[in-house]
Design an enzyme around this catalytic site. Sequence first.
Site, PDB file in Angstrom:
ATOM      1  N   ARG A   1      74.194  35.170  15.642  1.00 51.74           N
ATOM      2  CA  ARG A   1      74.655  36.471  15.128  1.00 51.74           C
ATOM      3  C   ARG A   1      75.812  37.041  15.947  1.00 51.74           C
ATOM      4  O   ARG A   1      76.666  37.749  15.400  1.00 51.74           O
ATOM      5  CB  ARG A   1      73.491  37.465  15.101  1.00 51.74           C
ATOM      6  CG  ARG A   1      72.564  37.227  13.919  1.00 51.74           C
ATOM      7  CD  ARG A   1      71.392  38.165  13.898  1.00 51.74           C
ATOM      8  NE  ARG A   1      70.723  38.093  12.602  1.00 51.74           N
ATOM      9  CZ  ARG A   1      69.512  38.576  12.366  1.00 51.74           C
ATOM     10  NH1 ARG A   1      68.822  39.164  13.340  1.00 51.74           N
ATOM     11  NH2 ARG A   1      68.984  38.484  11.169  1.00 51.74           N
TER      12      ARG A   1
ATOM     13  N   GLY B   1      66.018  39.082   5.475  1.00 52.67           N
ATOM     14  CA  GLY B   1      65.646  40.109   4.491  1.00 52.67           C
ATOM     15  C   GLY B   1      66.842  40.501   3.628  1.00 52.67           C
ATOM     16  O   GLY B   1      66.713  40.690   2.415  1.00 52.67           O
TER      17      GLY B   1
ATOM     18  N   GLY C   1      67.212  35.900  11.549  1.00 55.16           N
ATOM     19  CA  GLY C   1      67.428  35.678  12.978  1.00 55.16           C
ATOM     20  C   GLY C   1      66.588  34.539  13.517  1.00 55.16           C
ATOM     21  O   GLY C   1      67.098  33.622  14.187  1.00 55.16           O
TER      22      GLY C   1
ATOM     23  N   LYS D   1      57.377  39.246   9.150  1.00 56.51           N
ATOM     24  CA  LYS D   1      57.648  40.570   8.567  1.00 56.51           C
ATOM     25  C   LYS D   1      57.032  40.634   7.164  1.00 56.51           C
ATOM     26  O   LYS D   1      57.728  40.780   6.155  1.00 56.51           O
ATOM     27  CB  LYS D   1      59.155  40.818   8.504  1.00 56.51           C
ATOM     28  CG  LYS D   1      59.791  40.995   9.885  1.00 56.51           C
ATOM     29  CD  LYS D   1      61.284  41.227   9.760  1.00 56.51           C
ATOM     30  CE  LYS D   1      61.923  41.441  11.125  1.00 56.51           C
ATOM     31  NZ  LYS D   1      63.399  41.494  11.048  1.00 56.51           N
TER      32      LYS D   1
HETATM   33  N1  LIG Z   1      51.277  32.285  11.503  1.00 55.65           N
HETATM   34  C1  LIG Z   1      52.016  33.144  12.226  1.00 55.65           C
HETATM   35  N2  LIG Z   1      51.395  34.088  12.972  1.00 55.65           N
HETATM   36  C2  LIG Z   1      52.144  34.949  13.714  1.00 55.65           C
HETATM   37  N3  LIG Z   1      53.492  34.952  13.788  1.00 55.65           N
HETATM   38  C3  LIG Z   1      54.135  34.028  13.058  1.00 55.65           C
HETATM   39  C4  LIG Z   1      53.446  33.092  12.245  1.00 55.65           C
HETATM   40  N4  LIG Z   1      54.359  32.297  11.648  1.00 55.65           N
HETATM   41  C5  LIG Z   1      55.566  32.718  12.060  1.00 55.65           C
HETATM   42  N5  LIG Z   1      55.451  33.760  12.919  1.00 55.65           N
HETATM   43  C6  LIG Z   1      56.536  34.466  13.634  1.00 55.65           C
HETATM   44  O1  LIG Z   1      57.437  35.016  12.718  1.00 55.65           O
HETATM   45  C7  LIG Z   1      58.622  35.355  13.424  1.00 55.65           C
HETATM   46  C8  LIG Z   1      59.797  35.340  12.516  1.00 55.65           C
HETATM   47  O2  LIG Z   1      59.568  36.177  11.395  1.00 55.65           O
HETATM   48  P1  LIG Z   1      60.734  36.952  10.630  1.00 55.65           P
HETATM   49  O3  LIG Z   1      61.335  37.968  11.537  1.00 55.65           O
HETATM   50  O4  LIG Z   1      60.147  37.415   9.350  1.00 55.65           O
HETATM   51  O5  LIG Z   1      61.805  35.780  10.369  1.00 55.65           O
HETATM   52  P2  LIG Z   1      63.405  35.873  10.360  1.00 55.65           P
HETATM   53  O6  LIG Z   1      63.851  36.507  11.661  1.00 55.65           O
HETATM   54  O7  LIG Z   1      63.874  34.472  10.220  1.00 55.65           O
HETATM   55  O8  LIG Z   1      63.751  36.722   9.176  1.00 55.65           O
HETATM   56  C9  LIG Z   1      58.718  34.341  14.557  1.00 55.65           C
HETATM   57  O9  LIG Z   1      58.832  35.035  15.781  1.00 55.65           O
HETATM   58  C10 LIG Z   1      57.409  33.556  14.472  1.00 55.65           C
HETATM   59  O10 LIG Z   1      56.811  33.308  15.725  1.00 55.65           O
HETATM   60  O1  LIG Z   2      66.472  40.447  11.952  1.00 52.64           O
HETATM   61  C1  LIG Z   2      66.736  41.089  10.932  1.00 52.64           C
HETATM   62  O2  LIG Z   2      66.197  40.796   9.729  1.00 52.64           O
HETATM   63  P1  LIG Z   2      65.602  39.339   9.339  1.00 52.64           P
HETATM   64  O3  LIG Z   2      64.476  39.020  10.327  1.00 52.64           O
HETATM   65  O4  LIG Z   2      65.078  39.511   7.954  1.00 52.64           O
HETATM   66  O5  LIG Z   2      66.744  38.393   9.399  1.00 52.64           O
HETATM   67  C2  LIG Z   2      67.716  42.223  10.924  1.00 52.64           C
HETATM   68  O6  LIG Z   2      68.284  42.424  12.197  1.00 52.64           O
HETATM   69  C3  LIG Z   2      67.028  43.508  10.430  1.00 52.64           C
HETATM   70  O7  LIG Z   2      65.999  43.871  11.314  1.00 52.64           O
HETATM   71  P2  LIG Z   2      64.766  44.770  10.756  1.00 52.64           P
HETATM   72  O8  LIG Z   2      63.983  43.907   9.786  1.00 52.64           O
HETATM   73  O9  LIG Z   2      63.979  45.143  11.995  1.00 52.64           O
HETATM   74  O10 LIG Z   2      65.375  45.967  10.061  1.00 52.64           O
END
Ligand SMILES: Nc1ncnc2c1ncn2[C@@H]1O[C@H](COP(=O)(O)OP(=O)(O)O)[C@@H](O)[C@H]1O
Ligand SMILES: O=C(OP(=O)(O)O)[C@H](O)COP(=O)(O)O
Length: 393
Positions: free
Chosen positions: A36, A373, A350, A197
Site C-alpha cells: 500500500r 472491502g 491489506g 472482518k
Molecule cells: N479462522 C480465522 N480465525 C481468526 N482470524 C482469522 C481466521 N482466518 C483469517 N483470519 C485473520 O483475518 C485477517 C485478515 O482479514 P481481513 O482484514 O478481512 O482481510 P484483508 O485485510 O485481506 O481484507 C488476518 O489477520 C487473519 O489472521
Molecule cells: O484494510 C482495509 O480494508 P480491507 O481489509 O478490506 O482491505 C482498509 O484500510 C480499510 O480499513 P477498515 O476496514 O478498518 O475501514
Amino acid sequence: MNKKSVRDIDVQGKRVFVRVDFNVPLENGKITDDTRIQAALPTIQYLQQQGAKVILASHLGRPKGKVDPAFSLQPVAAHLSHLLGQDVTMAEDSVGDTVKHQVNQMKNGDVLLLENVRFHGGEEKNDADLAKSFAELADLYVNDAFGTAHRAHASTAGIAEYLPAVAGFLMEKEISIMGNALSDPERPFTAIIGGAKVSDKITVLENLIEKVDQLIIGGGMANTFLAAQGYQLGKSLVEADKLDLANTLIEKARANNVILFLPEDVVVAKEFKADTEHKIVDIDQIPDDWMALDIGPKTSETYRLAIVRSQTVIWNGPMGVFEMDAFAKGTNEVAQAVAETEGVTIVGGGDSVAAVEKSGLADKMTHISTGGGASLEFLEGKALPGVEALQDK
Ligand SMILES: Nc1ncnc2c1ncn2[C@@H]1O[C@H](COP(=O)(O)OP(=O)(O)O)[C@@H](O)[C@H]1O
Ligand SMILES: O=C(OP(=O)(O)O)[C@H](O)COP(=O)(O)O
C-alpha cells in the site's frame, strides 16, 4: 472515471492534504508488507515534482477513537523516508496548533505524515468539525486511498466539502482496472471471501450472490456460516448475531443457482498462538475448547478445483491465520490455485495481498488491488463515498 485528478489542478506551492491508505500489516512494530505504501508513491512523487507541500493522512488499524501507540504511523514514516530517499516528518497528531505550525514550516516538495486519523473519534463518524480541522491544514485535497474509499469518514469524504477535491493516481488506476475487469466478467465468475472482518463483509455477500457463479468461503467468515448450519465451532471466531443472515445467504445462493463452498474440514488449535497444539478435523468434530484457524486439506482441494475452472476470480480475505505458519497452508493453496487460473484474477485487501506476496505468487495475478472491502463494494455496484465526494470532470 468522471472525477478530476491531480493532473487537472495546479498544485505548485500549494499545501495538499493527501488521504492515503497506509493501513499496512505490522508485526512487532515492523511492516510486513509495504504494497500500500509503494502504491501511493506515484501520487506523492508527482506532487513533490510539481512543487506541492505534501501532507499525508491515513488510518492504521482500528484504534476506536483513542490514542494507542500500537497504531502509530511512525514505522510508516520511517519506511516512506527510505522509499522516497528524503526525510518524511512525522506529526504528533493529525490536527491542532502544533501540526499547523509544522505545516507552516514546510517547503515545496516536503512531505509530512500526520498521525493516525482514527485516534480521533470524529474520523469514523465523519464529524464536520474534524473534517474542517483537516481542511484548515491545506489548500487542496487529494484522495488516493482506494482501500478506504468505501468509508464515508472525515478524512475520506467530509473534508471534500471544504477543499477542492480530486483523485490521486492510485484511486484512478484501481477504479479503471476494476471497472474493466468486473463490469462484464467472463464466466464462471468466482468470489473467494475469507478473513476476519466478518460483520463488515457478510452484508456484501448478499449482492455478490447476484453477480457470481461460485462463492467460496473460508477464514473467519466460514465459521459464522458453519455455526449457522448448526455445527459446534468451539472457541472459533463466530459472529453470533449474523447466523440468521448467514442462513438467508445460503438460501439466496441456492435460489440464484450460485454454488456456495464451505469448509468440510478445518485446522483447529488450542490457542491463538503460533506454536500451539493443532490438528485437522472434519467440521462436525471441532472440540469444545479449540478454535478453527485454517481450512483443512480436503477443503483446499475442493476449492482448488472450483477456482481453476473459473474465468474470473476475485479474492478478498485469507483462508486462515496465515501470519502463523501452522495456519497458512489453506491460504497458500488457494493462492496457488488462483495463480494457476488462466482467466482474470484479482486479489485485494491489506492482509490478502500480504499473504500472496509472502507466497511469492503476486506476479501471477492479473491485478493486486490495495482494497479488499473497497473492491467488493465496487463489485457490488455501490457508489464509493471516497470517490463520490470528489469533483466531477
Ligand atoms: N479462522 C480465522 N480465525 C481468526 N482470524 C482469522 C481466521 N482466518 C483469517 N483470519 C485473520 O483475518 C485477517 C485478515 O482479514 P481481513 O482484514 O478481512 O482481510 P484483508 O485485510 O485481506 O481484507 C488476518 O489477520 C487473519 O489472521
Ligand atoms: O484494510 C482495509 O480494508 P480491507 O481489509 O478490506 O482491505 C482498509 O484500510 C480499510 O480499513 P477498515 O476496514 O478498518 O475501514
